[in-house]
Design an enzyme around this catalytic site. Structure first.
Site, PDB file in Angstrom:
ATOM      1  N   CYS A  24       0.807  -1.225   0.000  1.00  0.00           N
ATOM      2  CA  CYS A  24       0.000   0.000   0.000  1.00  0.00           C
ATOM      3  C   CYS A  24       0.837   1.271   0.000  1.00  0.00           C
ATOM      4  O   CYS A  24       0.393   2.308  -0.481  1.00  0.00           O
ATOM      5  CB  CYS A  24      -1.004  -0.002   1.143  1.00  0.00           C
ATOM      6  SG  CYS A  24      -0.258  -0.127   2.757  1.00  0.00           S
ATOM      7  N   CYS A  37      -3.424  -2.639  -1.059  1.00  0.00           N
ATOM      8  CA  CYS A  37      -2.324  -3.516  -0.650  1.00  0.00           C
ATOM      9  C   CYS A  37      -1.934  -4.538  -1.715  1.00  0.00           C
ATOM     10  O   CYS A  37      -1.265  -5.536  -1.417  1.00  0.00           O
ATOM     11  CB  CYS A  37      -2.672  -4.184   0.674  1.00  0.00           C
ATOM     12  SG  CYS A  37      -2.972  -2.971   1.977  1.00  0.00           S
ATOM     13  N   LYS A  96      -5.792  -8.611  11.523  1.00  0.00           N
ATOM     14  CA  LYS A  96      -5.688  -7.173  11.262  1.00  0.00           C
ATOM     15  C   LYS A  96      -7.053  -6.673  10.818  1.00  0.00           C
ATOM     16  O   LYS A  96      -7.629  -7.182   9.858  1.00  0.00           O
ATOM     17  CB  LYS A  96      -4.646  -6.920  10.177  1.00  0.00           C
ATOM     18  CG  LYS A  96      -4.534  -5.452   9.792  1.00  0.00           C
ATOM     19  CD  LYS A  96      -3.376  -5.219   8.848  1.00  0.00           C
ATOM     20  CE  LYS A  96      -3.334  -3.780   8.406  1.00  0.00           C
ATOM     21  NZ  LYS A  96      -2.213  -3.514   7.496  1.00  0.00           N
ATOM     22  N   ARG A 109      -1.743   6.547   7.649  1.00  0.00           N
ATOM     23  CA  ARG A 109      -1.935   6.728   6.204  1.00  0.00           C
ATOM     24  C   ARG A 109      -1.530   8.118   5.768  1.00  0.00           C
ATOM     25  O   ARG A 109      -1.018   8.304   4.672  1.00  0.00           O
ATOM     26  CB  ARG A 109      -3.375   6.386   5.832  1.00  0.00           C
ATOM     27  CG  ARG A 109      -3.610   4.908   6.054  1.00  0.00           C
ATOM     28  CD  ARG A 109      -4.887   4.406   5.467  1.00  0.00           C
ATOM     29  NE  ARG A 109      -5.094   3.017   5.862  1.00  0.00           N
ATOM     30  CZ  ARG A 109      -6.264   2.501   6.179  1.00  0.00           C
ATOM     31  NH1 ARG A 109      -7.338   3.258   6.151  1.00  0.00           N
ATOM     32  NH2 ARG A 109      -6.362   1.238   6.505  1.00  0.00           N
ATOM     33  N   LYS A 140      -3.865  -6.514  15.535  1.00  0.00           N
ATOM     34  CA  LYS A 140      -3.763  -5.091  15.211  1.00  0.00           C
ATOM     35  C   LYS A 140      -5.122  -4.535  14.824  1.00  0.00           C
ATOM     36  O   LYS A 140      -5.794  -5.188  14.024  1.00  0.00           O
ATOM     37  CB  LYS A 140      -2.784  -4.947  14.047  1.00  0.00           C
ATOM     38  CG  LYS A 140      -2.608  -3.544  13.554  1.00  0.00           C
ATOM     39  CD  LYS A 140      -1.705  -3.524  12.361  1.00  0.00           C
ATOM     40  CE  LYS A 140      -1.730  -2.133  11.784  1.00  0.00           C
ATOM     41  NZ  LYS A 140      -1.173  -2.063  10.480  1.00  0.00           N
ATOM     42  N   SER A 190      -1.156   3.903  14.958  1.00  0.00           N
ATOM     43  CA  SER A 190      -0.975   5.356  14.914  1.00  0.00           C
ATOM     44  C   SER A 190      -2.095   6.119  15.623  1.00  0.00           C
ATOM     45  O   SER A 190      -1.830   7.076  16.344  1.00  0.00           O
ATOM     46  CB  SER A 190      -0.876   5.798  13.451  1.00  0.00           C
ATOM     47  OG  SER A 190      -1.985   5.335  12.705  1.00  0.00           O
TER      48      SER A 190
HETATM   49  C1  PBG Z   1       0.345  -1.428   5.708  1.00  0.00           C
HETATM   50  C2  PBG Z   1       0.201  -1.045   7.129  1.00  0.00           C
HETATM   51  C3  PBG Z   1      -0.721  -0.166   7.727  1.00  0.00           C
HETATM   52  C4  PBG Z   1      -0.355  -0.077   9.046  1.00  0.00           C
HETATM   53  C5  PBG Z   1       0.746  -0.896   9.224  1.00  0.00           C
HETATM   54  N1  PBG Z   1       1.045  -1.498   8.037  1.00  0.00           N
HETATM   55  C6  PBG Z   1      -1.805   0.614   7.136  1.00  0.00           C
HETATM   56  C7  PBG Z   1      -3.039  -0.052   6.738  1.00  0.00           C
HETATM   57  O1  PBG Z   1      -3.178  -1.260   6.749  1.00  0.00           O
HETATM   58  O2  PBG Z   1      -3.946   0.656   6.330  1.00  0.00           O
HETATM   59  C8  PBG Z   1      -1.013   0.776  10.083  1.00  0.00           C
HETATM   60  C9  PBG Z   1      -0.131   1.154  11.187  1.00  0.00           C
HETATM   61  C10 PBG Z   1      -0.631   2.220  12.054  1.00  0.00           C
HETATM   62  O3  PBG Z   1      -1.742   2.761  11.905  1.00  0.00           O
HETATM   63  O4  PBG Z   1       0.124   2.584  12.956  1.00  0.00           O
HETATM   64  N2  PBG Z   1      -0.514  -2.378   5.249  1.00  0.00           N
END
Ligand code: PBG
Length: 361
Positions: free
Chosen positions: A152, A160, A226, A236, A284, A310
Site C-alpha cells: 500500500c 495492498c 488485522k 496513512r 492489530k 498510529s
Molecule cells: C500497511 C500497514 C498499515 C499499518 C501498518 N502497516 C496501514 C493499513 O493497513 O492501512 C497501520 C499502522 C498504524 O496505523 O500505525 N498495510
C-alpha cells in the site's frame, strides 16, 4: 462491661451501654470486618513490586519508523506528535540512537515517490524498501530490522496489491508479488518479514519463497488478525497511502482487512497463519482488540505481538498535549495492559521514549 469485651471494640465506636447492646454491636461490626483483605498486598511499593504479574521490558518493544525518499530533512507528521519521517540519510543517526537506547528491533515503512499499479518499487533490489533496510543494517547491525511486507505504500491507488477487473485487490497476484517482495527484503538484510496485507495464503507463499532462496532462517511475523480500522488514519497520512484519490478503486479495505465486529473470525484467521508457518502472530490494532489478543493467547503457543497503531498513539499524545492525560503514565499503563492481555511483543511509536523511561525507572 469487662475490659476484655471492651478490647474487642474498635476505638472509634461509641461505647455501648449494656451487655445486650454490646453483643448486638459486636455481631454487626464483626460482619463489617473482611477476613480476606486484598489491600494487604497493595500497601507498599515493595509489596506491590513483589506481587506484580506483568512487567514491561525494552526487549518487548518494536519501534516503527518512516523513511521517505527524496526528502532533504526529517519532516514532522502532524497527526502523530513526536514522530518524524526520516530521510534515507537521517535513518542512520536514528538507528544509532535506537541501538544506544537498548531497543532490539525496528519495523521500517517506506514513503515512496515511485508508485505504480502493482507497487513494483518494493520488489526492486534498488528500490526504497531494499535501500532503507540495507542502510538501517549498515548503521546498526545489532538492531533487528523487520520489513513490513505490503504494497500500500508503493501503489498509486493505495491498496495492498494490484486491482483486478472486478475492482478489488487481486489476492493471488498479490501473493505472488509479496513472495518476491519478501525475498528482496531478505536479500537487502531484513531479519524478519512481517506481511500486513491480509491476503489469503500469503504466509505459505512467503515461507516457500524464503525457503527456496536460502532464507530458511528468516522468521515471519504475521499480521494475523488485522482489522479494517479507523485507527490507522494518522499512519496513512504519514506513509502517504490514503485511499480515495483514485475513483476506480474502493475507498476502504474491508474486502481484505477484518470486520471490527468479528472475534471468532479473527481467531480462525490467525490460526490459519500459524498453520501456514508463521513464527509470530500479531493482533492489530491493540487497545480496542485486547479481547482478541487474550483469546488468541489461549489458542496458540506462538509468541504474540500487539500493534499499538498510529491512532492509539495519537489519542494519547493529543490528550496529553491538551493537558487531559500524562503522556508517560498513559503510555506505560497501556503498554503494560498489552502484556497482561497476552502480548509478548508490542509495536509502539513510543518505543524510544519508553526505552528511556524504563532505563531511568
Ligand atoms: C500497511 C500497514 C498499515 C499499518 C501498518 N502497516 C496501514 C493499513 O493497513 O492501512 C497501520 C499502522 C498504524 O496505523 O500505525 N498495510
Amino acid at each position: 462491661m469487662t475490659d476484655k469485651l471492651k478490647s474487642l471494640l474498635p476505638e472509634n465506636l461509641n461505647e455501648p451501654k449494656s451487655h445486650a447492646e454490646l453483643m448486638r454491636h459486636k455481631s454487626l461490626t464483626q460482619k463489617a470486618f473482611p477476613h480476606v483483605r486484598m489491600r494487604r498486598l497493595r500497601r507498599t511499593d515493595a509489596l506491590r513490586d513483589m506481587v506484580r504479574e506483568n512487567s514491561l521490558s525494552v526487549n518487548d518493544l518494536i519501534y516503527p519508523l518512516f523513511v521517505e525518499e527524496e526528502l532533504d530533512t526529517p519532516a514532522p507528521i502532524n497527526s502523530m506528535p513526536g514522530v518524524m519521517r526520516e530521510t534515507e540519510k537521517s535513518l542512520e543517526a536514528k538507528m544509532k540512537e535506537v541501538a544506544k537506547s537498548g531497543l532490539k528491533s525496528v519495523m521500517l515503512f517506506g514513503v515512496s515517490h515511485h508508485k505504480d499499479h502493482t507497487g513494483s518499487d518494493s520488489m526492486n533490489p534498488n528500490g526504497l524498501m531494499a535501500r532503507m533496510i540495507d542502510r538501517a543494517k549498515q548503521a546498526a547491525p545489532e538492531v533487528m530490522v523487520i520489513a513490513d511486507a505490503c504494497f500500500c505504500e508503493y501503489t498509486d491507488h493505495g491498496h495492498c496489491g494490484p486491482i483486478n477487473t472486478m475492482g478489488d485487490v487481486d489476492n493471488d497476484r498479490t501473493i505472488e508479488n509479496i513472495a518476491m517482495q519478501a525475498v528482496t527484503a531478505a536479500e537487502a538484510g531484513a531479519d524478519m518479514i512481517a506481511p500486513s496485507g491480509m491476503m489469503d495464503g500469503q504466509i505459505s507463499a512467503i515461507r516457500h519463497a524464503l525457503d527456496v532462496t536460502g532464507f530458511t532462517h528468516i522468521p515471519i511475523m504475521a499480521y494475523a488478525a488485522k482489522f479494517a480500522s479507523v485507527f490507522y488514519g494518522p499512519f496513512r497520512d504519514a506513509a502517504g497511502c490514503s485511499l480515495g484519490q483514485n475513483d476506480n478503486v474502493p475507498t476502504h479495505r474491508k474486502s481484505y482487512q477484518m470486520d471490527p465486529a468479528n472475534g471468532r473470525e479473527a481467531i480462525r484467521d490467525a490460526l490459519l497463519d500459524e498453520e501456514e508457518g508463521a513464527d509470530i502472530l500479531m493482533v492489530k490494532p491493540g487497545m480496542p482488540y485486547l479481547d482478541v489478543l487474550s483469546q488468541l493467547r489461549q489458542k496458540s503457543d506462538l509468541p504474540l505481538a500487539a500493534y499499538q497503531v498510529s491512532g492509539e498513539y495519537a489519542m494519547i499524545r493529543f490528550a496529553a498535549e491538551a493537558g487531559a492525560l500524562d503522556y508517560k503514565e498513559a503510555m506505560m499503563e497501556s503498554l503494560t495492559c498489552f502484556k497482561r492481555a497476552g502480548a509478548d511483543l508490542i509495536l509502539t511509536y513510543s518505543a524510544l521514549d519508553t526505552a528511556h523511561w524504563l532505563e531511568n525507572s
